[in-house]
Design an enzyme around this catalytic site. Structure first.
Site, PDB file in Angstrom:
ATOM      1  N   LYS A  67       3.388   6.269   4.624  1.00  0.00           N
ATOM      2  CA  LYS A  67       2.675   4.998   4.504  1.00  0.00           C
ATOM      3  C   LYS A  67       2.229   4.450   5.865  1.00  0.00           C
ATOM      4  O   LYS A  67       1.749   3.328   5.945  1.00  0.00           O
ATOM      5  CB  LYS A  67       3.564   3.965   3.802  1.00  0.00           C
ATOM      6  CG  LYS A  67       3.964   4.349   2.382  1.00  0.00           C
ATOM      7  CD  LYS A  67       4.849   3.279   1.755  1.00  0.00           C
ATOM      8  CE  LYS A  67       5.337   3.678   0.380  1.00  0.00           C
ATOM      9  NZ  LYS A  67       6.192   2.628  -0.223  1.00  0.00           N
TER      10      LYS A  67
ATOM     11  N   ARG B 134      12.896  -3.468  -8.682  1.00  0.00           N
ATOM     12  CA  ARG B 134      11.463  -3.246  -8.755  1.00  0.00           C
ATOM     13  C   ARG B 134      10.987  -3.294 -10.203  1.00  0.00           C
ATOM     14  O   ARG B 134      11.595  -2.688 -11.094  1.00  0.00           O
ATOM     15  CB  ARG B 134      11.085  -1.880  -8.150  1.00  0.00           C
ATOM     16  CG  ARG B 134      11.646  -1.617  -6.777  1.00  0.00           C
ATOM     17  CD  ARG B 134      11.164  -2.619  -5.739  1.00  0.00           C
ATOM     18  NE  ARG B 134       9.723  -2.525  -5.546  1.00  0.00           N
ATOM     19  CZ  ARG B 134       9.137  -1.686  -4.703  1.00  0.00           C
ATOM     20  NH1 ARG B 134       9.865  -0.844  -3.986  1.00  0.00           N
ATOM     21  NH2 ARG B 134       7.827  -1.680  -4.561  1.00  0.00           N
TER      22      ARG B 134
ATOM     23  N   PRO C 188       0.819  -1.214   0.000  1.00  0.00           N
ATOM     24  CA  PRO C 188       0.000   0.000   0.000  1.00  0.00           C
ATOM     25  C   PRO C 188       0.855   1.267   0.000  1.00  0.00           C
ATOM     26  O   PRO C 188       1.854   1.357   0.719  1.00  0.00           O
ATOM     27  CB  PRO C 188      -0.800  -0.123   1.299  1.00  0.00           C
ATOM     28  CG  PRO C 188      -0.830  -1.586   1.591  1.00  0.00           C
ATOM     29  CD  PRO C 188       0.478  -2.114   1.106  1.00  0.00           C
ATOM     30  N   GLU C 189       0.455   2.229  -0.823  1.00  0.00           N
ATOM     31  CA  GLU C 189       1.126   3.520  -0.873  1.00  0.00           C
ATOM     32  C   GLU C 189       0.210   4.564  -0.250  1.00  0.00           C
ATOM     33  O   GLU C 189      -0.798   4.225   0.358  1.00  0.00           O
ATOM     34  CB  GLU C 189       1.495   3.838  -2.330  1.00  0.00           C
ATOM     35  CG  GLU C 189       2.357   2.747  -2.960  1.00  0.00           C
ATOM     36  CD  GLU C 189       2.701   2.996  -4.420  1.00  0.00           C
ATOM     37  OE1 GLU C 189       2.819   4.166  -4.826  1.00  0.00           O
ATOM     38  OE2 GLU C 189       2.846   2.015  -5.174  1.00  0.00           O
TER      39      GLU C 189
END
Length: 273
Positions: free
Chosen positions: A59, A263, A2-3
């Site tokens: 976050k 990433r 989650p961002e």
């Protein structure tokens, strides 16, 4: 993971359900979730506290109590569930708060990567992890000069630098790709080669994309949901992330996927320079 928009969505979904509630009990079924203090001290101190507010910082979910502040990082798959007090605890429910002697407020995390911290309110912003965070996307101090000064001597890719939470708090892999696409910047470019005018573009696109994502309830990708199955809708508006072999919405070139800093990274080789 989650961002910022997903964390804000979780906060919004919890606000009406938990503010004003008293924590009358606490059960910890997986000690490693508690990063600070010890699990026994955490349990001892949090019982009797009242939930006065809930917000986000980067976050992190920030829950303000009477004497303490509870920080929660969802990591990969953390989410919250509301159950009856005597309902059976599932194997993935690792921390349970009893609210007002009736509601069981549970932290559910399949991977067990989530973390909780309990600090005195007056200390929470002075110690790790919050003391390490950079500016929020909406902070008036987030200017092109601020960003340029933070990145102009870094030889690492701009994609990696934007993931550094000590610069701008809350940007993760998904929105990083979208921000760089809208800014016309190749994710592999060295941060030191990004101009101050491009920093202006990055900041404006960061604000625009995160605000639109928050309005849509964040992005639901893979296993993330906010609480009790609440899904975001912004994944329907992603332009490049997850669009490998798809067409660029600007020039209709093929979207490519590479690895940057380990990433998965999506970009348009024609539009991003």
């Amino acid at each position: 993971m989650p961002e910022k928009p997903e964390v804000v969505t979780v906060v919004n979904s919890l606000r009406e359900k938990i503010i004003g509630k008293k924590i009358t009990g606490c059960n910890i079924y997986w000690d490693n979730i508690i990063a600070y203090p010890t699990s026994s001290k955490f349990k001892e101190e949090i019982i009797g506290e009242v939930i006065n507010d809930i917000e986000s910082r980067g976050k992190f979910i920030v829950i303000t109590l009477n004497k303490y502040t509870l920080l929660i990082h969802l990591r990969m798959e953390g989410k919250f569930m509301f159950r009856e007090k005597n309902d059976v605890v599932s194997k993935h429910e690792h921390v349970e708060f009893i609210l007002d002697d009736a509601i069981s407020f549970r932290f559910h995390d399949v991977r067990k990567f989530g973390k909780m911290y309990l600090f005195l309110k007056e200390e929470v912003n002075l110690v790790k992890p919050l003391s390490q965070l950079g500016l929020e996307y909406y902070d008036s101090a987030l200017t092109k000069e601020y960003l340029y000064n933070k990145i102009h001597n870094k030889n690492t890719p701009i994609k990696t630098v934007l993931l550094d939470q000590s610069i701008i708090a809350g940007i993760g892999n998904i929105y990083d790709d979208e921000i760089l696409f809208m800014s016309g910047i190749l994710p592999t470019r060295k941060a030191c080669d990004v101009t101050i005018d491009e920093c202006f573009l990055i900041i404006n696109n960061t604000k625009d994309i995160l605000e639109r994502a928050i309005k849509k309830g964040g992005t639901t990708i893979k296993s993330f949901t906010s609480s009790e199955g609440v899904h975001g809708l912004f994944q329907n508006e992603l332009l490049v992330h997850g669009k490998e072999c798809g067409m660029c919405p600007k020039c209709h070139s093929e979207i490519e996927k590479i690895k940057v800093g380990g990433r998965g990274t999506y970009f348009c080789p024609h539009c991003q320079k």
